[in-house]
Design a protein around this motif. Structure first.
Motif, PDB file in Angstrom:
ATOM      1  N   LEU A   1       0.761  -1.284   0.193  1.00  0.00           N
ATOM      2  CA  LEU A   1       0.037   0.110   0.098  1.00  0.00           C
ATOM      3  C   LEU A   1       0.724   1.279   0.174  1.00  0.00           C
ATOM      4  O   LEU A   1       1.704   1.276   0.686  1.00  0.00           O
ATOM      5  N   ASP A   2       0.709   2.357  -1.186  1.00  0.00           N
ATOM      6  CA  ASP A   2       1.483   3.472  -0.859  1.00  0.00           C
ATOM      7  C   ASP A   2       0.823   4.395  -0.056  1.00  0.00           C
ATOM      8  O   ASP A   2       1.479   4.918   0.584  1.00  0.00           O
ATOM      9  N   HIS A   3      -0.555   4.803  -0.544  1.00  0.00           N
ATOM     10  CA  HIS A   3      -1.176   5.852   0.441  1.00  0.00           C
ATOM     11  C   HIS A   3      -2.747   5.693   0.201  1.00  0.00           C
ATOM     12  O   HIS A   3      -3.218   5.176  -0.798  1.00  0.00           O
ATOM     13  N   VAL A   4      -3.360   6.360   0.982  1.00  0.00           N
ATOM     14  CA  VAL A   4      -4.577   6.281   0.985  1.00  0.00           C
ATOM     15  C   VAL A   4      -5.229   8.029   0.861  1.00  0.00           C
ATOM     16  O   VAL A   4      -4.678   8.669   1.767  1.00  0.00           O
ATOM     17  N   THR A   5      -6.041   8.107  -0.080  1.00  0.00           N
ATOM     18  CA  THR A   5      -6.635   9.744   0.121  1.00  0.00           C
ATOM     19  C   THR A   5      -8.116   9.675   0.608  1.00  0.00           C
ATOM     20  O   THR A   5      -8.852   8.979   0.165  1.00  0.00           O
ATOM     21  N   LEU A   6      -8.227  10.511   1.512  1.00  0.00           N
ATOM     22  CA  LEU A   6      -9.662  10.612   2.210  1.00  0.00           C
ATOM     23  C   LEU A   6      -9.858  12.172   1.638  1.00  0.00           C
ATOM     24  O   LEU A   6      -9.257  13.149   1.927  1.00  0.00           O
ATOM     25  N   VAL A   7     -11.237  12.243   1.170  1.00  0.00           N
ATOM     26  CA  VAL A   7     -11.867  13.623   0.879  1.00  0.00           C
ATOM     27  C   VAL A   7     -12.567  13.901   2.034  1.00  0.00           C
ATOM     28  O   VAL A   7     -13.481  13.114   2.342  1.00  0.00           O
ATOM     29  N   THR A   8     -12.380  15.319   2.649  1.00  0.00           N
ATOM     30  CA  THR A   8     -13.450  15.401   3.758  1.00  0.00           C
ATOM     31  C   THR A   8     -13.737  16.758   3.949  1.00  0.00           C
ATOM     32  O   THR A   8     -13.022  17.644   3.297  1.00  0.00           O
TER      33      THR A   8
ATOM     34  N   TRP B   1      -0.646  15.841   4.043  1.00  0.00           N
ATOM     35  CA  TRP B   1       0.106  14.622   3.836  1.00  0.00           C
ATOM     36  C   TRP B   1       0.595  14.172   5.285  1.00  0.00           C
ATOM     37  O   TRP B   1       1.272  15.100   5.948  1.00  0.00           O
ATOM     38  N   LEU B   2       0.076  13.132   5.863  1.00  0.00           N
ATOM     39  CA  LEU B   2       0.465  12.652   6.899  1.00  0.00           C
ATOM     40  C   LEU B   2       1.178  11.398   6.783  1.00  0.00           C
ATOM     41  O   LEU B   2       0.978  10.478   5.856  1.00  0.00           O
ATOM     42  N   TYR B   3       2.532  11.425   7.600  1.00  0.00           N
ATOM     43  CA  TYR B   3       3.518  10.487   7.335  1.00  0.00           C
ATOM     44  C   TYR B   3       3.478   9.405   8.730  1.00  0.00           C
ATOM     45  O   TYR B   3       3.288   9.630   9.721  1.00  0.00           O
ATOM     46  N   ALA B   4       3.964   8.276   8.130  1.00  0.00           N
ATOM     47  CA  ALA B   4       4.442   7.102   9.208  1.00  0.00           C
ATOM     48  C   ALA B   4       5.685   6.478   8.659  1.00  0.00           C
ATOM     49  O   ALA B   4       5.906   6.293   7.437  1.00  0.00           O
ATOM     50  N   ASN B   5       6.827   6.526   9.473  1.00  0.00           N
ATOM     51  CA  ASN B   5       8.019   5.953   9.141  1.00  0.00           C
ATOM     52  C   ASN B   5       8.614   6.634   7.843  1.00  0.00           C
ATOM     53  O   ASN B   5       9.146   6.059   7.115  1.00  0.00           O
TER      54      ASN B   5
ATOM     55  N   VAL C   1       1.515   8.266   4.034  1.00  0.00           N
ATOM     56  CA  VAL C   1       0.360   7.359   3.812  1.00  0.00           C
ATOM     57  C   VAL C   1      -0.887   7.524   3.715  1.00  0.00           C
ATOM     58  O   VAL C   1      -1.852   6.883   3.210  1.00  0.00           O
ATOM     59  N   ILE C   2      -1.252   8.989   4.389  1.00  0.00           N
ATOM     60  CA  ILE C   2      -2.546   9.170   4.432  1.00  0.00           C
ATOM     61  C   ILE C   2      -2.364  10.747   3.558  1.00  0.00           C
ATOM     62  O   ILE C   2      -1.822  11.636   4.096  1.00  0.00           O
TER      63      ILE C   2
END
Length: 134
Positions: free
Chosen positions: A3-10, A40-44, A48-49
C-alpha cells in the motif's frame, strides 16, 4: 506490492488531520502545492494518508452528471501488539473517541473500528494471544 497511500476527501479537513496526528500518531508533513487544500500525514517517513478538502460534489468522469463518486469503505492500519496497541486505545479514550472492538473469528486478531465521518471508517488491527483481552 505494498500500500502506498490512501486519499480521504473530507469536509472537516482540520478535524480529520487532528485525528490522524493526535490519536493515530502520524506526522503532518510536507505536501506539494496543489490547487486544493489538504495535508499529507506520514508514518515511518512516508506519506501514507493524503487528506483533501472537499470543495464540491464529486462527479464521475465521462460527462456524467450523476453526483456519485467511488468511495473507500475503510482504511486499515496494523498496530504492534502490547505497548503500541494499549497506547492507541488509551489515546482514543482520552479524546473520547468512540470505537467498536471485534475479535476476528478463529484467529488471534482483534479489530478496532472508528467511524471518523459518514462513509469513512478507520480500522486498527493487531495480533493478541488467544483469550487475551484487548
Amino acid at each position: 506490492m505494498q500500500l502506498d497511500h490512501v486519499t480521504l476527501v473530507t469536509h472537516d479537513l482540520e478535524g480529520t488531520c487532528r485525528f490522524f496526528r493526535d490519536i493515530v500518531g502520524l506526522d503532518d508533513g510536507p505536501r506539494p502545492l496543489f490547487r486544493v487544500d489538504g495535508h499529507w500525514l506520514y508514518a515511518n517517513g512516508r506519506p501514507v494518508i493524503h487528506l483533501v478538502d472537499a470543495t464540491g460534489p464529486a462527479r464521475l468522469s465521462g460527462g456524467s452528471s450523476a453526483l456519485v463518486a467511488p468511495r473507500i469503505d475503510h482504511v486499515a492500519f496494523r498496530v504492534a501488539p502490547g505497548v503500541e496497541w494499549r497506547a492507541l486505545v488509551e489515546r482514543l479514550a482520552a479524546h473520547r473517541v468512540p470505537y467498536q472492538l471485534t475479535e476476528v473469528p478463529a484467529s488471534a486478531e482483534v479489530q478496532l473500528f472508528v467511524a471518523l465521518a459518514p462513509g469513512v471508517v478507520v480500522e486498527f488491527v493487531t495480533s493478541l494471544p488467544v483469550g487475551a483481552a484487548a
